[in-house]
Write a protein that holds these residues in place. Structure first.
Motif, PDB file in Angstrom:
ATOM      1  N   GLN A   1      43.862  32.169  43.659  1.00  0.00           N
ATOM      2  CA  GLN A   1      43.885  32.330  42.195  1.00  0.00           C
ATOM      3  C   GLN A   1      44.891  33.398  41.765  1.00  0.00           C
ATOM      4  O   GLN A   1      45.565  33.253  40.746  1.00  0.00           O
TER       5      GLN A   1
ATOM      6  N   TYR B   1      39.770  41.515  48.680  1.00  0.00           N
ATOM      7  CA  TYR B   1      39.391  40.167  49.125  1.00  0.00           C
ATOM      8  C   TYR B   1      39.564  40.042  50.643  1.00  0.00           C
ATOM      9  O   TYR B   1      38.699  39.527  51.339  1.00  0.00           O
TER      10      TYR B   1
ATOM     11  N   ASP C   1      35.085  31.451  49.076  1.00  0.00           N
ATOM     12  CA  ASP C   1      35.324  32.025  47.744  1.00  0.00           C
ATOM     13  C   ASP C   1      36.471  33.028  47.779  1.00  0.00           C
ATOM     14  O   ASP C   1      37.297  33.075  46.868  1.00  0.00           O
ATOM     15  N   LEU C   2      36.469  33.857  48.810  1.00  0.00           N
ATOM     16  CA  LEU C   2      37.493  34.910  48.882  1.00  0.00           C
ATOM     17  C   LEU C   2      38.873  34.292  49.093  1.00  0.00           C
ATOM     18  O   LEU C   2      39.858  34.745  48.488  1.00  0.00           O
TER      19      LEU C   2
ATOM     20  N   ARG D   1      39.674  31.413  47.954  1.00  0.00           N
ATOM     21  CA  ARG D   1      39.975  30.895  46.613  1.00  0.00           C
ATOM     22  C   ARG D   1      40.489  32.011  45.692  1.00  0.00           C
ATOM     23  O   ARG D   1      41.426  31.817  44.919  1.00  0.00           O
ATOM     24  N   HIS D   2      39.869  33.189  45.788  1.00  0.00           N
ATOM     25  CA  HIS D   2      40.333  34.300  44.945  1.00  0.00           C
ATOM     26  C   HIS D   2      41.790  34.654  45.248  1.00  0.00           C
ATOM     27  O   HIS D   2      42.565  34.959  44.348  1.00  0.00           O
TER      28      HIS D   2
END
Lengths: 224, 224
Positions: free
Chosen positions: B102, B189, B95-96, B98-99
């Protein structure tokens, strides 16, 4: 044997409720500390987080012991594994409350939340407290209407989080970088707090209904 | 029966290695996307995160099935419960990554990392990639020297994270609020990525040595 096991499962449930109650107190006090620049309260939240961490560790050890000694299957197994996961979410919610308190402490005697965003953060704080309170009651009663309310407050937290970005990125924003940093971090802490609340709520939903759609972890999939 | 179980445990281990390999690729690509404003790469990281989430879900279901069907005790039980927890950390590391991707996508075609902080973020990225790579190898080999290196890179990530605050709060910082927001989030992150790597490393340490001091979860206790 079965009686002992039932008692232990019941105790697990009570411990999750107690842990959630501590989280509720932590976020309540952290928000007051943040919004009123109350140093003593901020420090108490920071100190008390150790107790939440200890509750998690204790609960996890008991889950593992239960798995080893009672070898639960079916619903009982689901209850124990869910308890392991819910305690991790609650522990993380405690951390996030502590982070809010740490920002309040760092800025003391000044207020960390700038003029113009007090209303937004007051609403975030209120929503986070509702999430925590309903999580406690949901764990106690398994009333899934509460799970719905928790999701709604999480949506509200996401919206308020977006509002903080809108404010910071508007042409009028002329605050020092320190304020921008604080608002960015605080917004993220509250947003994550809501995600973890939903995560607990969905796990309870899964336990009650057996429907895995309730078990999707929003803390994992939704945070932006 | 025992053979089947051993095979399943071995498979769990292999799946964790595969999952960690995916995380390694995600953070590697996310960092390149961030530091070179590569939109296509950013989008691939974002899309691929679904696969990491699916791996976690699959692994978790198999852990629960193993607990139900094989009723492991002692070391075997510890392996299964640890796998549950390590998969959660790896999923979060995905997820991190991905952040990070993003943020790169949001700022494209501009670079999200401002001039003056490129070196800091390049170092953060390198440390994060080392954490991911060593986590993969640690899961494969259980060589605890790697766990020590992971802790060192996590310390470095914390230091670099502090450096970003020092830069933003210096008198020279005159960037728009958007840049301050991005740097604040990106720093967080990477810092969390390191925490979760240490969390996995300590769980492996616990499995190898049986020493609970290795199992303390730094993702829970250290993030500021």
């Amino acid at each position: 044997m079965r009686d002992i096991f039932n008692n232990e499962l019941k105790q697990l449930g009570e411990d999750l409720v107690a842990m959630s109650g501590r989280v509720e107190q932590a976020i309540t006090h952290a928000g007051v500390a943040l919004l009123t620049a109350d140093l003593g309260l901020a420090e108490s939240v920071i100190a008390d987080d150790l107790a939440i961490d200890a509750l998690e560790q204790d609960l996890d050890e008991r889950c593992v012991r239960l798995l080893a000694q009672q070898q639960p299957v079916a619903t009982d197994l689901r209850v124990v594994v869910s308890a392991l996961r819910m305690s991790a979410s609650l522990e993380r919610m405690g951390d996030l409350a502590r982070h809010v308190a740490q920002v309040a402490r760092l800025r003391y005697p000044a207020a960390a939340v700038p003029a113009g965003l007090e209303s937004t953060f007051t609403q975030m704080q209120d929503a986070a407290v509702r999430v925590a309170r309903r999580t406690t009651t949901l764990l106690e009663t398994r009333d899934l209407d509460l799970a719905v309310s928790i999701e709604q407050d999480d949506d509200l937290l996401d919206q308020l989080h977006t509002d903080t970005f809108t404010a910071m990125l508007s042409g009028d924003w002329d605050r020092p970088a320190q304020v921008t940093v604080d608002v960015t971090l605080l917004g993220r802490y509250y947003e994550r707090f809501g995600d973890h609340g939903v995560s607990v709520a969905r796990r309870v939903g899964y336990l009650v209904t057996g429907d895995a759609a309730h078990a999707l972890d929003p803390a994992a999939v939704r945070s932006g």
